[in-house]
Design an enzyme around this catalytic site. Sequence first.
Site, PDB file in Angstrom:
ATOM      1  N   ASN A  18       0.679  -1.254   0.005  1.00  0.00           N
ATOM      2  CA  ASN A  18      -0.069  -0.210  -0.153  1.00  0.00           C
ATOM      3  C   ASN A  18       0.910   1.390  -0.050  1.00  0.00           C
ATOM      4  O   ASN A  18       0.649   2.197  -0.672  1.00  0.00           O
ATOM      5  CB  ASN A  18      -1.050   0.145   1.325  1.00  0.00           C
ATOM      6  CG  ASN A  18      -2.278  -0.740   0.770  1.00  0.00           C
ATOM      7  OD1 ASN A  18      -3.070  -0.298   0.155  1.00  0.00           O
ATOM      8  ND2 ASN A  18      -2.441  -2.009   1.633  1.00  0.00           N
ATOM      9  N   LEU A  94       0.201  -2.853  12.080  1.00  0.00           N
ATOM     10  CA  LEU A  94      -0.502  -3.879  12.916  1.00  0.00           C
ATOM     11  C   LEU A  94      -0.706  -3.384  14.623  1.00  0.00           C
ATOM     12  O   LEU A  94      -1.423  -3.987  15.474  1.00  0.00           O
ATOM     13  CB  LEU A  94       0.203  -5.156  12.965  1.00  0.00           C
ATOM     14  CG  LEU A  94      -0.051  -6.071  11.767  1.00  0.00           C
ATOM     15  CD1 LEU A  94       0.669  -7.217  11.774  1.00  0.00           C
ATOM     16  CD2 LEU A  94      -1.669  -6.170  11.567  1.00  0.00           C
ATOM     17  N   HIS A 113      -8.158  -0.623   5.909  1.00  0.00           N
ATOM     18  CA  HIS A 113      -8.712  -1.984   6.324  1.00  0.00           C
ATOM     19  C   HIS A 113      -9.466  -2.653   5.225  1.00  0.00           C
ATOM     20  O   HIS A 113     -10.070  -2.352   4.414  1.00  0.00           O
ATOM     21  CB  HIS A 113      -9.940  -1.870   7.451  1.00  0.00           C
ATOM     22  CG  HIS A 113     -10.127  -3.155   7.801  1.00  0.00           C
ATOM     23  ND1 HIS A 113      -9.325  -3.983   8.968  1.00  0.00           N
ATOM     24  CD2 HIS A 113     -11.320  -4.018   7.939  1.00  0.00           C
ATOM     25  CE1 HIS A 113     -10.014  -4.931   9.245  1.00  0.00           C
ATOM     26  NE2 HIS A 113     -11.207  -4.967   8.732  1.00  0.00           N
ATOM     27  N   ASP A 154     -10.561  -0.195  14.194  1.00  0.00           N
ATOM     28  CA  ASP A 154     -11.220  -0.369  12.918  1.00  0.00           C
ATOM     29  C   ASP A 154     -12.638   0.438  13.005  1.00  0.00           C
ATOM     30  O   ASP A 154     -13.552   0.088  12.113  1.00  0.00           O
ATOM     31  CB  ASP A 154     -11.429  -1.743  12.501  1.00  0.00           C
ATOM     32  CG  ASP A 154     -10.274  -2.307  12.397  1.00  0.00           C
ATOM     33  OD1 ASP A 154      -9.097  -1.671  11.747  1.00  0.00           O
ATOM     34  OD2 ASP A 154     -10.117  -3.662  12.246  1.00  0.00           O
TER      35      ASP A 154
HETATM   36  C1  GRF Z   1      -3.592  -4.718   3.637  1.00  0.00           C
HETATM   37  O1  GRF Z   1      -4.559  -5.713   3.564  1.00  0.00           O
HETATM   38  C2  GRF Z   1      -4.091  -3.613   4.666  1.00  0.00           C
HETATM   39  O2  GRF Z   1      -5.343  -3.273   4.330  1.00  0.00           O
HETATM   40  C3  GRF Z   1      -4.070  -4.337   5.801  1.00  0.00           C
HETATM   41  O3  GRF Z   1      -2.677  -4.922   5.939  1.00  0.00           O
HETATM   42  C4  GRF Z   1      -2.504  -5.330   4.600  1.00  0.00           C
HETATM   43  C5  GRF Z   1      -1.256  -4.591   4.411  1.00  0.00           C
HETATM   44  O4  GRF Z   1      -0.363  -4.858   3.170  1.00  0.00           O
HETATM   45  N1  GRF Z   1      -4.253  -3.377   6.954  1.00  0.00           N
HETATM   46  P1  GRF Z   1       0.831  -4.106   2.649  1.00  0.00           P
HETATM   47  O5  GRF Z   1       1.879  -4.036   3.868  1.00  0.00           O
HETATM   48  O6  GRF Z   1       0.474  -2.689   2.137  1.00  0.00           O
HETATM   49  O7  GRF Z   1       1.299  -4.843   1.458  1.00  0.00           O
END
Ligand code: GRF
Length: 216
Positions: A18, A94, A113, A154
């Site tokens: 992301n 996390l 999320h 969330d």
């Molecule tokens: C994604 O699915 C996001 O929505 C969730 O954790 C995942 C992270 O993926 N909170 P990345 O580290 O961005 O590849």
Amino acid sequence: MKKRKKNLAVLVSGGGSNMASILESIDRGEINGEVKVVISSNAAAYALTRAKERNIPAYVCALCDFESRDARDREILRLLQAYEADYVLLAGYLGIVSPFILEAYPYRLINIHPALLPKFGGKGFHGIHVHEAVLAAQEKESGATVHYVDNGIDCGAIIAQGRVPVLENDTPASLQARVLEEVEHKLFPQVVGWLCDDKVRVENGKVVVDGHDAAR
Ligand code: GRF
């Protein structure tokens, strides 16, 4: 007159795809902002490698290196202030953010999320578990939600959602991949773009995005 670029801080714990999608969107000139700092709760996160490849200052703030969550989050707050963050983007982060960080950055922390909140959010709903739960509930569609972070898990005000169908032969992994590629990697940069253009407001607890109707 073009407004000042916003300073972005990205909090990560894992792969950072992301974060990469946001950086690519910045490269394309779609976001009036710059990622000034990356902070990871996990020393082994691939997101750190991605940050280093782009010479973005990257720090590890792992719980195990601090006396308490408070101490860890005081260090995170110090970094956010040192890099003059306007927005703090939780991109696969996390950890739970301490209230004093939220107080320092009201409506400035944003999370993504991988489900259509308020469904499939809260304690235990992270990573592949979200998609397992969506399949177990025989949902016809899933997606992702970008929302403000508040004191709960969330459950802050929703800024935008994107949807994909759940397919008959989906596994948790295939659904996760579709949500990530088809929704998350487009939706998060889009919302960050709106934020950096000062298009997002909260009125009486409701999110209003200039130029976009409720169906966005
Ligand atoms: C994604 O699915 C996001 O929505 C969730 O954790 C995942 C992270 O993926 N909170 P990345 O580290 O961005 O590849």
